[in-house]
Design a protein around this motif. Structure first.
Motif, short mmCIF file in Angstrom:
data_model
loop_
_atom_site.label_atom_id
_atom_site.label_comp_id
_atom_site.label_asym_id
_atom_site.label_seq_id
_atom_site.Cartn_x
_atom_site.Cartn_y
_atom_site.Cartn_z
N ALA A 38 1.81 41.98 86.09
CA ALA A 38 1.37 43.33 86.20
C ALA A 38 2.29 44.14 85.87
N LEU A 39 3.54 44.09 85.95
CA LEU A 39 4.51 44.97 85.34
C LEU A 39 5.09 45.11 83.98
N ASN A 40 4.41 43.99 83.17
CA ASN A 40 4.51 43.84 81.85
C ASN A 40 3.48 44.42 80.94
N ALA A 41 3.82 45.10 79.92
CA ALA A 41 3.21 45.81 78.97
C ALA A 41 2.01 44.98 78.40
N GLU A 42 2.36 43.60 78.49
CA GLU A 42 1.43 42.63 77.67
C GLU A 42 0.21 42.66 78.58
N PHE A 43 0.44 42.84 79.78
CA PHE A 43 -0.69 42.79 80.81
C PHE A 43 -1.17 44.02 81.22
N SER A 84 4.90 55.08 79.60
CA SER A 84 6.26 55.54 78.99
C SER A 84 6.99 54.45 78.42
N VAL A 85 6.80 53.32 78.73
CA VAL A 85 7.63 52.04 78.29
C VAL A 85 6.70 50.83 77.58
N PRO A 86 6.12 51.18 76.31
CA PRO A 86 4.68 50.73 76.17
C PRO A 86 5.26 49.00 75.81
N ASP A 87 6.50 48.62 75.76
CA ASP A 87 7.06 47.20 75.60
C ASP A 87 7.55 46.84 76.73
N LEU A 88 7.37 47.22 77.86
CA LEU A 88 8.32 46.91 79.14
C LEU A 88 7.84 45.27 79.39
N LYS A 89 8.95 44.80 79.78
CA LYS A 89 8.89 43.26 80.09
C LYS A 89 9.71 43.05 81.46
N TRP A 90 8.77 42.63 82.38
CA TRP A 90 9.79 42.33 83.69
C TRP A 90 9.69 40.73 83.99
N GLU A 91 10.68 40.17 84.07
CA GLU A 91 10.90 38.71 84.64
C GLU A 91 11.49 38.45 85.70
N ILE A 92 10.91 37.36 86.18
CA ILE A 92 11.58 36.72 87.66
C ILE A 92 12.75 35.71 86.95
N LYS A 93 14.07 36.04 87.64
CA LYS A 93 15.18 35.47 87.15
C LYS A 93 15.37 34.36 88.19
N GLU A 94 15.16 34.84 89.37
CA GLU A 94 15.73 33.87 90.63
C GLU A 94 14.58 34.36 91.87
N GLY A 118 14.82 61.96 82.13
CA GLY A 118 15.71 62.91 81.77
C GLY A 118 16.57 62.42 80.45
N ALA A 119 16.43 61.26 80.10
CA ALA A 119 16.98 61.01 78.77
C ALA A 119 16.21 61.18 77.76
N PRO A 120 16.58 61.89 76.64
CA PRO A 120 15.88 62.33 75.48
C PRO A 120 15.77 61.00 74.61
N HIS A 121 14.37 60.84 74.01
CA HIS A 121 14.15 59.98 73.10
C HIS A 121 15.19 59.50 72.16
N SER A 122 15.57 58.49 72.19
CA SER A 122 16.67 57.88 71.24
C SER A 122 16.11 56.79 70.44
N GLY A 123 15.29 56.02 70.90
CA GLY A 123 14.79 54.73 70.18
C GLY A 123 15.73 53.75 70.85
N LYS A 124 16.47 53.84 71.70
CA LYS A 124 17.58 52.78 72.29
C LYS A 124 16.40 52.11 73.37
N SER A 125 16.99 50.89 73.63
CA SER A 125 16.36 49.89 74.85
C SER A 125 17.15 50.01 75.90
N PHE A 126 16.63 49.35 76.78
CA PHE A 126 17.38 49.32 78.09
C PHE A 126 17.24 47.86 78.73
N LYS A 127 18.36 47.41 79.62
CA LYS A 127 17.95 46.29 80.40
C LYS A 127 18.44 46.36 81.71
N LEU A 128 17.59 46.22 82.80
CA LEU A 128 18.03 46.30 84.19
C LEU A 128 17.79 45.31 85.00
N MET A 129 18.64 45.20 86.07
CA MET A 129 18.43 44.43 87.32
C MET A 129 17.50 44.80 88.43
N SER A 130 16.68 44.01 88.98
CA SER A 130 16.05 44.58 90.13
C SER A 130 15.99 43.49 91.33
#
Length: 160
Positions: A38-43, A84-94, A118-130
């Motif tokens: 459900a956290l993935n833009a694809e779905f 707001s993040v139309p290509d969001l992808k969330w994966e279970i790693k462990e 608060g970050a201005p649009h830059s076209g950059k991507s992010f990767k984060l851990m949860s």
């Protein structure tokens, strides 16, 4: 023979609480997988139904000890995040299981469509851990605690 915790409890005069039955890793993954889908833009069009599939009606998701949201609040928030993040992808790693608790180390990636936290649009991507700790009962999530590195994501979006 008594367990060490039962002996300790007897010595200090505290009643012991029986441990919950251990959930298998496969059952844990099956229980939480619809939520992460459900956290993935694809779905995105299926997001609300996937969350309802994975959670009990009274499920709450907590960012802090008392800062919790209901299932309907989470569904609304995820809808906004996916816009707001139309290509969001969330994966279970462990996944790690202890009794009825399932800990998930996840990873999210995406490129915001505009200003983001608060970050201005830059076209950059992010990767984060949860890190999420879910309590499951009857195969459904009944309570979740979660921590995501959104500060790190914003740093990546604003880096020069």
């Amino acid at each position: 023979m008594k367990s060490v915790s039962a002996l300790f409890a007897a010595v200090i005069g505290v009643a012991t609480v029986p441990a919950q039955a251990e959930i298998s890793t496969e059952a844990a993954r099956a229980g939480v997988a619809p939520f992460y889908r459900a956290l993935n833009a694809e779905f995105a069009s299926e997001s609300a139904d996937l969350i309802r599939q994975a959670t009990a009606a009274d499920w709450v998701s907590c960012r802090g000890n008392a800062d919790c949201n209901t299932r309907d609040q989470v569904i609304a928030g995820i809808g906004q995040r996916l816009k707001s993040v139309p290509d969001l992808k969330w994966e279970i790693k462990e996944i790690a299981v202890s009794g009825d608790q399932v800990t998930v180390r996840g990873e999210a990636t995406g490129t915001p469509a505009g200003e983001f936290m608060g970050a201005p649009h830059s076209g950059k991507s992010f990767k984060l851990m949860s890190i999420d700790v879910h309590t499951l009962q009857g195969g459904k999530m009944v309570r979740s605690y979660h921590v995501e590195d959104w500060i790190g994501a914003v740093r990546q979006l604003t880096a020069k």
